[in-house]
Write an enzyme that holds these catalytic residues in place. Structure first.
Site, PDB file in Angstrom:
ATOM      1  N   ARG A 170      -6.128  10.612 -10.607  1.00 25.96           N
ATOM      2  CA  ARG A 170      -5.502  11.241  -9.425  1.00 25.96           C
ATOM      3  C   ARG A 170      -5.016  10.108  -8.530  1.00 25.96           C
ATOM      4  NH1 ARG A 170      -5.489  10.195  -4.787  1.00 25.96           N
ATOM      5  NH2 ARG A 170      -7.441  10.840  -3.880  1.00 25.96           N
TER       6      ARG A 170
ATOM      7  N   LYS B 111      -5.912  -1.923  -2.905  1.00 25.02           N
ATOM      8  CA  LYS B 111      -7.071  -1.787  -2.001  1.00 25.02           C
ATOM      9  C   LYS B 111      -7.704  -3.153  -1.755  1.00 25.02           C
ATOM     10  CE  LYS B 111      -7.192   2.829  -1.541  1.00 25.02           C
ATOM     11  NZ  LYS B 111      -7.339   3.657  -0.332  1.00 25.02           N
TER      12      LYS B 111
ATOM     13  N   TYR C 290       0.870  -1.186   0.000  1.00 23.66           N
ATOM     14  CA  TYR C 290       0.000   0.000   0.000  1.00 23.66           C
ATOM     15  C   TYR C 290       0.903   1.232   0.000  1.00 23.66           C
ATOM     16  CZ  TYR C 290      -4.265   2.505   1.497  1.00 23.66           C
ATOM     17  OH  TYR C 290      -5.340   3.354   1.585  1.00 23.66           O
TER      18      TYR C 290
ATOM     19  N   ASP D  95     -14.027   6.289  -1.745  1.00 23.41           N
ATOM     20  CA  ASP D  95     -13.119   6.120  -0.615  1.00 23.41           C
ATOM     21  C   ASP D  95     -12.366   7.407  -0.286  1.00 23.41           C
ATOM     22  OD1 ASP D  95     -11.694   4.665   1.311  1.00 23.41           O
ATOM     23  OD2 ASP D  95     -10.071   4.284  -0.106  1.00 23.41           O
ATOM     24  N   ASP D  96     -11.980   8.164  -1.313  1.00 21.91           N
ATOM     25  CA  ASP D  96     -11.197   9.379  -1.064  1.00 21.91           C
ATOM     26  C   ASP D  96     -12.053  10.450  -0.389  1.00 21.91           C
ATOM     27  OD1 ASP D  96      -8.709   8.520  -2.407  1.00 21.91           O
ATOM     28  OD2 ASP D  96     -10.107   8.323  -4.073  1.00 21.91           O
TER      29      ASP D  96
ATOM     30  N   ASN E 137      -0.517  11.546   0.302  1.00 22.91           N
ATOM     31  CA  ASN E 137       0.272  10.354  -0.023  1.00 22.91           C
ATOM     32  C   ASN E 137       0.857  10.513  -1.411  1.00 22.91           C
ATOM     33  OD1 ASN E 137      -0.595   8.986   2.365  1.00 22.91           O
ATOM     34  ND2 ASN E 137      -2.547   8.608   1.365  1.00 22.91           N
TER      35      ASN E 137
ATOM     36  N   GLU F  72     -12.325   4.938  -6.543  1.00 19.83           N
ATOM     37  CA  GLU F  72     -11.021   5.264  -5.958  1.00 19.83           C
ATOM     38  C   GLU F  72     -10.183   6.131  -6.895  1.00 19.83           C
ATOM     39  OE1 GLU F  72     -10.064   3.913  -2.746  1.00 19.83           O
ATOM     40  OE2 GLU F  72      -8.576   5.505  -2.935  1.00 19.83           O
ATOM     41  N   ASP F  73      -9.607   7.164  -6.348  1.00 19.26           N
ATOM     42  CA  ASP F  73      -8.603   7.996  -7.010  1.00 19.26           C
ATOM     43  C   ASP F  73      -9.066   8.578  -8.349  1.00 19.26           C
ATOM     44  OD1 ASP F  73      -7.163   7.560  -4.775  1.00 19.26           O
ATOM     45  OD2 ASP F  73      -5.410   6.704  -5.735  1.00 19.26           O
TER      46      ASP F  73
HETATM   47  N1  LIG Z   1      -4.631   9.782   4.111  1.00 17.69           N
HETATM   48  C1  LIG Z   1      -5.601   9.332   3.353  1.00 17.69           C
HETATM   49  O1  LIG Z   1      -6.292   8.377   3.686  1.00 17.69           O
HETATM   50  C2  LIG Z   1      -5.893  10.012   2.058  1.00 17.69           C
HETATM   51  C3  LIG Z   1      -5.028  10.911   1.521  1.00 17.69           C
HETATM   52  N2  LIG Z   1      -5.339  11.514   0.337  1.00 17.69           N
HETATM   53  C4  LIG Z   1      -4.331  12.391  -0.257  1.00 17.69           C
HETATM   54  O2  LIG Z   1      -4.823  13.701  -0.344  1.00 17.69           O
HETATM   55  C5  LIG Z   1      -4.317  14.310  -1.518  1.00 17.69           C
HETATM   56  C6  LIG Z   1      -5.459  14.936  -2.289  1.00 17.69           C
HETATM   57  O3  LIG Z   1      -6.406  13.964  -2.643  1.00 17.69           O
HETATM   58  P1  LIG Z   1      -7.813  14.418  -3.284  1.00 17.69           P
HETATM   59  O4  LIG Z   1      -8.466  15.413  -2.432  1.00 17.69           O
HETATM   60  O5  LIG Z   1      -8.551  13.189  -3.594  1.00 17.69           O
HETATM   61  O6  LIG Z   1      -7.309  15.090  -4.625  1.00 17.69           O
HETATM   62  P2  LIG Z   1      -7.993  16.248  -5.446  1.00 17.69           P
HETATM   63  O7  LIG Z   1      -7.234  16.376  -6.696  1.00 17.69           O
HETATM   64  O8  LIG Z   1      -9.452  16.044  -5.493  1.00 17.69           O
HETATM   65  O9  LIG Z   1      -7.730  17.528  -4.518  1.00 17.69           O
HETATM   66  C7  LIG Z   1      -6.495  18.129  -4.319  1.00 17.69           C
HETATM   67  C8  LIG Z   1      -6.761  19.609  -4.167  1.00 17.69           C
HETATM   68  O10 LIG Z   1      -5.560  20.243  -3.769  1.00 17.69           O
HETATM   69  C9  LIG Z   1      -5.534  21.485  -4.435  1.00 17.69           C
HETATM   70  N3  LIG Z   1      -4.191  22.046  -4.441  1.00 17.69           N
HETATM   71  C10 LIG Z   1      -3.196  21.854  -5.341  1.00 17.69           C
HETATM   72  N4  LIG Z   1      -2.125  22.606  -5.021  1.00 17.69           N
HETATM   73  C11 LIG Z   1      -2.448  23.265  -3.898  1.00 17.69           C
HETATM   74  C12 LIG Z   1      -1.766  24.183  -3.084  1.00 17.69           C
HETATM   75  N5  LIG Z   1      -0.533  24.572  -3.371  1.00 17.69           N
HETATM   76  N6  LIG Z   1      -2.396  24.662  -1.993  1.00 17.69           N
HETATM   77  C13 LIG Z   1      -3.652  24.279  -1.686  1.00 17.69           C
HETATM   78  N7  LIG Z   1      -4.351  23.411  -2.435  1.00 17.69           N
HETATM   79  C14 LIG Z   1      -3.760  22.909  -3.518  1.00 17.69           C
HETATM   80  C15 LIG Z   1      -6.082  21.181  -5.822  1.00 17.69           C
HETATM   81  O11 LIG Z   1      -6.504  22.335  -6.490  1.00 17.69           O
HETATM   82  C16 LIG Z   1      -7.214  20.233  -5.469  1.00 17.69           C
HETATM   83  O12 LIG Z   1      -8.436  20.918  -5.278  1.00 17.69           O
HETATM   84  C17 LIG Z   1      -3.554  13.231  -2.277  1.00 17.69           C
HETATM   85  O13 LIG Z   1      -2.183  13.391  -2.036  1.00 17.69           O
HETATM   86  C18 LIG Z   1      -4.018  11.954  -1.666  1.00 17.69           C
HETATM   87  O14 LIG Z   1      -3.023  10.971  -1.640  1.00 17.69           O
HETATM   88  C19 LIG Z   1      -6.515  11.291  -0.324  1.00 17.69           C
HETATM   89  C20 LIG Z   1      -7.396  10.381   0.166  1.00 17.69           C
HETATM   90  C21 LIG Z   1      -7.122   9.619   1.374  1.00 17.69           C
HETATM   91  C1  LIG Z   2      -5.138   6.658   0.750  1.00 16.03           C
HETATM   92  C2  LIG Z   2      -5.775   7.092  -0.472  1.00 16.03           C
HETATM   93  O1  LIG Z   2      -6.841   6.622  -0.822  1.00 16.03           O
HETATM   94  C3  LIG Z   2      -5.144   8.100  -1.282  1.00 16.03           C
HETATM   95  O2  LIG Z   2      -4.115   8.643  -0.901  1.00 16.03           O
HETATM   96  O3  LIG Z   2      -5.680   8.371  -2.361  1.00 16.03           O
HETATM   97 MG   LIG Z   3      -7.317   7.065  -2.809  1.00 21.20          MG
END
Ligand SMILES: NC(=O)C1=CN([C@@H]2O[C@H](COP(=O)(O)OP(=O)(O)OC[C@H]3O[C@@H](n4cnc5c(N)ncnc54)[C@H](O)[C@@H]3O)[C@@H](O)[C@H]2O)C=CC1
Ligand SMILES: CC(=O)C(=O)O
Ligand SMILES: [Mg+2]
Length: 555
Positions: free
Chosen positions: A154, A172, A101, A266-267, A411, A243-244
């Site tokens: 993404r 997953k 993962y 999931d996100d 991540n 997902e993603d």
């Molecule tokens: N810990 C966990 O379980 C999870 C972590 N994530 C992580 O969160 C991150 C985002 O995922 P999503 O929201 O699904 O992606 P997304 O693409 O939907 O959202 C990311 C957002 O960040 C914004 N962004 C880009 N540069 C920026 C900056 N300099 N300052 C502020 N905002 C900025 C983008 O415009 C976008 O709206 C990824 O790295 C993903 O791995 C996502 C889901 C679960």
């Molecule tokens: C953990 C997860 O789903 C992500 O980083 O997109």
């Molecule tokens: Mg994800």
């Protein structure tokens, strides 16, 4: 061959048995089964137990030193012998999860075209339009209950990886089984290869996906519609886990399909569940309420708006009117603080956009300005941008808040907004830190601080299992809240411990508690047929699987 009553009838013979990872036992086939299934000569004569195989496999795996090599090695075990793979995973879960993962799966997706070895799951591309029902019919298993789908746009914080994103649904699925015990035979990873806008990939001769630009607009919507319709035709009632997907598609797809079939993103929802659980646990440690907080998000995409939405619901459940609760949120996206006058806000972003200020030429205040002017007590990083949390910002938070909650959740590890070591150094060890990818404990002020992994892997395995077991028609926000509450209730802080979340070693117990909480909530909302405790237990057992070799008989 003397068949025991519980022995499993096997129709295949010879290499067909050994080539099926769900049937294969490798050197653990007993002599009588080798005779019955025509395996003599195809296997070396020595016979091993599963425990011996696990020990050998672990030694072989650990002899690799590179993360990607270890990932490939583990995936190759999975593609050869799933019982061995999951027995190994369960025995060394904490050590192996970062390989299967995040962060290992991130690197694997970046290299997916080069490391691809064997078919697993389904790829649907533009060439399959009009034929998706036939493509799904080609999967011989009539009993798929859970499909994990991505379009690869993404992948973690790594952006558009096109068909290479397949590593994510495969990863997953591995967690559904390793963490919640879901039978791997019931699940299918799917990649919708709608093209990629990643020019480097399109020009890479090794790329395994289609080299066209991404479908957009109505073409994209039609593609997804054909897929969902084909899915419903092939496996009616199956649960769909999104997902993603990129933020602009994630929420609209969830809304469009959440009543057509049981489905969750999931996100948005899994992440909301675990972030809320970790925040509730952190506030318990601080003896504060949600209502007392000011929450800043770096990133207002799928995860950011998902988390904000569940926290808003939790504040409302504590009795705070929505308008009051909304004042506690500051969402900073790439153009700064979201304000009501900005163009192109999604529905979710518009809800959280500040009503009390306007942007300048489409630019809102920066994260740094929000921190110094509004004094958030909780800072959540879901931007995918490495190093976004600067020393000055974090030191400033620590100057007005004794114990700020700082969660850089992006991540994989390379995309974290700040490392736990930096955050704890800048706050003299006072911040409550949690990350999306695993980090080793931080030694500071003669203390060793465990860094919890606030990752949706605490939620989705139990959520999927619970929803399937109760036969939920759809997945409600309250079911996600029930999952979050179940995890928060297991926080070691409740029983005198020091960590926000239960350790990964207990993840199977967590998943089971989440599954029960989700199923109970679905019943409360009449989203599933009535089910007493015995019937629920029975349904959970039907879905569950343990990595043990079952006796076989020739059918
Ligand atoms: N810990 C966990 O379980 C999870 C972590 N994530 C992580 O969160 C991150 C985002 O995922 P999503 O929201 O699904 O992606 P997304 O693409 O939907 O959202 C990311 C957002 O960040 C914004 N962004 C880009 N540069 C920026 C900056 N300099 N300052 C502020 N905002 C900025 C983008 O415009 C976008 O709206 C990824 O790295 C993903 O791995 C996502 C889901 C679960
Ligand atoms: C953990 C997860 O789903 C992500 O980083 O997109
Ligand atoms: Mg994800």
């Amino acid at each position: 061959m003397s068949a025991t009553p519980s022995s499993h009838p096997v129709t295949q013979r010879g290499m067909a048995v050994l080539n099926d990872p769900l049937l294969n036992k490798g050197t653990a086939f007993p002599w009588e089964e080798r005779t019955a299934l025509g395996l003599h000569g195809l296997l070396p004569p020595g016979i091993h137990t599963l425990e011996e195989q696990v020990a050998q496999a672990y030694e072989n795996l650990m002899s690799e030193t590179d993360m990607l090599d270890r990932h490939v090695h583990l995936r190759s075990i999975q593609d050869t012998n799933e019982t061995l793979f999951y027995a190994l995973m369960q025995k060394h879960l904490t050590e192996l999860m970062p390989i299967v993962y995040t962060p290992g799966v991130g690197q694997a997706c970046q290299e997916f075209s080069r490391i691809w070895q064997k078919p697993r799951g389904i790829f649907l591309s533009g060439a399959d339009r009009g034929h998706m029902a036939d493509r799904l019919a080609a999967i011989p298993n009539d009993n798929i209950r859970l499909v994990i789908v991505t379009d690869g746009e993404r992948i973690l914080g790594l952006g558009d990886l096109g068909a290479n994103g397949m590593g994510i649904p495969i990863g997953k699925i591995a967690l559904y089984t390793a963490c919640a015990g879901v039978n791997p035979a019931l699940m299918l990873p799917v990649t919708l290869d709608v093209g990629t806008d990643n020019a480097t990939l399109r020009n890479d001769p090794t790329y395994i996906g289609s080299r066209s630009p991404r479908l957009k607009g109505q073409d994209y919507a039609d593609f997804i519609e054909e897929f969902v319709t084909a899915l419903l035709g092939r496996w009616p009632g199956c649960l769909l886990h999104w997902e993603d997907f990129a933020g602009r598609n994630a929420a609209p797809l969830l809304q469009r399909y959440r009543e057509r079939l049981p489905s969750f993103n999931d996100d948005i929802q899994g992440t909301a569940g675990i972030a809320t659980a970790a925040i509730l646990s952190g506030l318990r440690a601080k003896e504060e309420t949600l209502e007392q907080q000011c929450i800043a998000f770096a990133g207002g995409g799928a995860a950011g708006i998902g988390i904000a939405g569940l926290l808003l619901a939790a504040m409302k459940a504590e009795g705070l009117p929505q308008e009051e609760a909304l004042k506690r949120f500051y969402i900073i996206d790439r153009n700064g603080l979201l304000t009501h006058d900005m163009d192109g806000l999604s529905e979710g972003q518009a809800l959280f956009a500040r009503k009390d200020e306007t942007s300048r030429d489409g630019q809102g205040r920066t994260l740094k300005e929000v921190i110094s002017q509004n004094h958030p007590t909780i800072l959540i990083g879901v931007s995918g941008q490495a190093g976004l949390f600067k020393e000055g910002m974090i030191r400033e938070m620590a100057s007005y808040c004794t114990r700020p909650l700082i969660f850089p959740l992006s991540n994989p590890t390379s995309h974290v907004e700040a490392t736990p070591m930096d955050i704890l150094t800048w706050t003299a060890g006072r911040a409550i830190v949690s990350t999306g990818s695993p980090f080793t404990p931080v030694e500071i002020n003669d203390r060793s601080i465990t860094i919890n992994q606030t990752n949706n892997s605490y939620i989705f395995p139990g959520l999927g299992l619970g929803a399937l077991a109760c036969g939920a028609r759809s997945i409600s926000e309250r079911m996600i809240m029930a999952a979050a509450q179940a995890v928060a209730d297991l926080s070691p802080l409740k029983t005198g411990g020091t960590t926000l979340l239960p350790p990964l070693e207990n993840i199977q117990n967590v998943a089971m508690r989440v599954a029960h909480a989700v199923a109970r909530q679905a019943q409360n909302e009449q989203l599933c047929p009535p089910l007493d405790d015995d019937a629920l237990q029975e349904a959970l057992s039907t879905l569950s699987w343990r990595p043990r070799y079952q006796p076989y008989r020739a059918a």
